[in-house]
Design an enzyme around this catalytic site. Structure first.
Site, PDB file in Angstrom:
ATOM      1  N   ARG A   1       0.842  -1.192   0.000  1.00  0.00           N
ATOM      2  CA  ARG A   1       0.000   0.000   0.000  1.00  0.00           C
ATOM      3  C   ARG A   1       0.881   1.247   0.000  1.00  0.00           C
ATOM      4  NH1 ARG A   1      -2.333  -0.709   6.201  1.00  0.00           N
ATOM      5  NH2 ARG A   1      -0.315  -0.632   7.263  1.00  0.00           N
TER       6      ARG A   1
ATOM      7  N   ASP B   1       6.137  -7.350   1.067  1.00  0.00           N
ATOM      8  CA  ASP B   1       5.530  -6.713   2.230  1.00  0.00           C
ATOM      9  C   ASP B   1       5.255  -7.766   3.295  1.00  0.00           C
ATOM     10  OD1 ASP B   1       3.970  -3.701   2.355  1.00  0.00           O
ATOM     11  OD2 ASP B   1       3.527  -5.131   3.959  1.00  0.00           O
TER      12      ASP B   1
ATOM     13  N   ASP C   1       9.444  -9.941   6.185  1.00  0.00           N
ATOM     14  CA  ASP C   1       9.364  -9.359   7.526  1.00  0.00           C
ATOM     15  C   ASP C   1      10.725  -8.738   7.822  1.00  0.00           C
ATOM     16  OD1 ASP C   1       9.272  -8.729  10.208  1.00  0.00           O
ATOM     17  OD2 ASP C   1       8.354 -10.615  10.842  1.00  0.00           O
TER      18      ASP C   1
ATOM     19  N   TYR D   1      10.896   7.808  14.706  1.00  0.00           N
ATOM     20  CA  TYR D   1      10.753   7.813  13.253  1.00  0.00           C
ATOM     21  C   TYR D   1      11.770   8.752  12.611  1.00  0.00           C
ATOM     22  CZ  TYR D   1       8.565   8.334   8.658  1.00  0.00           C
ATOM     23  OH  TYR D   1       8.321   8.376   7.303  1.00  0.00           O
TER      24      TYR D   1
ATOM     25  N   LYS E   1      14.868   7.763  10.124  1.00  0.00           N
ATOM     26  CA  LYS E   1      14.993   8.300   8.774  1.00  0.00           C
ATOM     27  C   LYS E   1      16.281   9.101   8.608  1.00  0.00           C
ATOM     28  CE  LYS E   1      11.335   6.498   6.981  1.00  0.00           C
ATOM     29  NZ  LYS E   1      11.467   5.467   5.926  1.00  0.00           N
TER      30      LYS E   1
ATOM     31  N   THR F   1      -0.353   7.789   6.855  1.00  0.00           N
ATOM     32  CA  THR F   1      -0.437   9.139   7.423  1.00  0.00           C
ATOM     33  C   THR F   1      -1.855   9.513   7.836  1.00  0.00           C
ATOM     34  OG1 THR F   1      -0.683  10.135   5.217  1.00  0.00           O
ATOM     35  CG2 THR F   1       1.549   9.912   6.082  1.00  0.00           C
TER      36      THR F   1
END
Length: 254
Positions: free
Chosen positions: A19, A40, A66, A161, A165, A199
């Site tokens: 997705r 995924d 995974d 997060y 990143k 999001t």
């Protein structure tokens, strides 16, 4: 971009492809002529999405992966290589994002922190490590690591997060330095806040902050990022490596 078929004959693996941005990257690469394996942890969903794209004539397959398990990563990469007959490009898009926002650094849960780092950072490294021998064999391999512009402006209440990143940005530079001799280009794409499933939890105030702060004042869509990824997978970017390209409508300038 897709009509140009600039990825004709390329063999691409996309993680996090069930997705969101990952799925859109997979579709865009297939539309540009590539054969794509979509990976995924959501095995049934990614299989269904690959079948949907195949039903409209695109060359897409699916594997389960995974990123918290090295054995799963190795098996997924080997299966992808078997399906494709080799590997020319990798998009490391899989990451843990949902549920990691809105928490002050003083209240952050250590278990969640560790899981974010395991999936987003260690997982990206392990997938890349498993793919490198095959990318080297292709003669002109490409790795695209998906970061986030949150790492460029220090978004609050997203520390795990953002830290993960930021690590992706640094890893990209190191990987590019190490893999250049093997003619493998490694770059980062750092999207802004994009309207995808991951999001949906983001407060409207954060969406408004982005829209109002952008040079191009509108919501960001997955298709806004695709062209950059396709370029970096293509032969047109064969002398571009170790770079970060923010794609965020001008919210952060690099």
């Amino acid at each position: 971009m897709a009509s140009l078929q600039i990825l004709s004959g390329k063999r691409i693996l996309v993680t996090g492809a069930a997705r969101g941005l990952g799925r859109d990257f997979a579709q865009a690469a297939a539309e540009a002529g590539a054969r794509v394996v979509m990976a995924d942890v959501l095995a049934d969903l990614v299989q269904g999405e690959a079948e949907k794209l195949a039903s409209i004539g695109l060359n897409t397959s699916a594997v389960s992966i995974d990123l918290s398990q090295k054995k799963s990563i190795q098996q997924a990469v080997q299966t992808a290589v078997s399906i494709l007959g080799g590997l020319d490009g990798l998009i490391n898009c899989a990451a843990l994002a949902t549920g990691v926002g809105g928490v002050d650094m003083m209240e952050y849960d250590e278990t969640l922190w560790d899981r974010v780092m395991t999936v987003n950072v260690k997982g990206t490294w392990l997938v890349s490590q498993a793919c490198v021998p095959h990318l080297k064999a292709s003669g002109q391999g490409k790795i695209i690591n998906i970061s986030s512009d949150t790492a460029l402006w220090g978004a609050p209440k997203l520390m795990a997060y953002v830290a993960s990143k930021g690590a992706i940005l640094s890893m990209t530079r190191s990987m590019a330095s190490e893999l250049g001799a093997d003619n493998i280009c490694v770059n980062t794409v750092s999207p802004g806040l994009t309207l995808v499933e991951a999001t949906e939890y983001v407060p409207q105030s954060r969406h408004d902050l982005y829209v109002n702060g952008r040079a191009i004042q509108r919501q960001q869509l997955p298709q806004d990022v695709n062209g950059t990824a396709i370029y970096l997978l293509s032969d047109m970017s064969s002398f571009v490596t170790g770079q970060n390209i923010p794609v965020n409508g001008g919210f952060v300038f690099n």
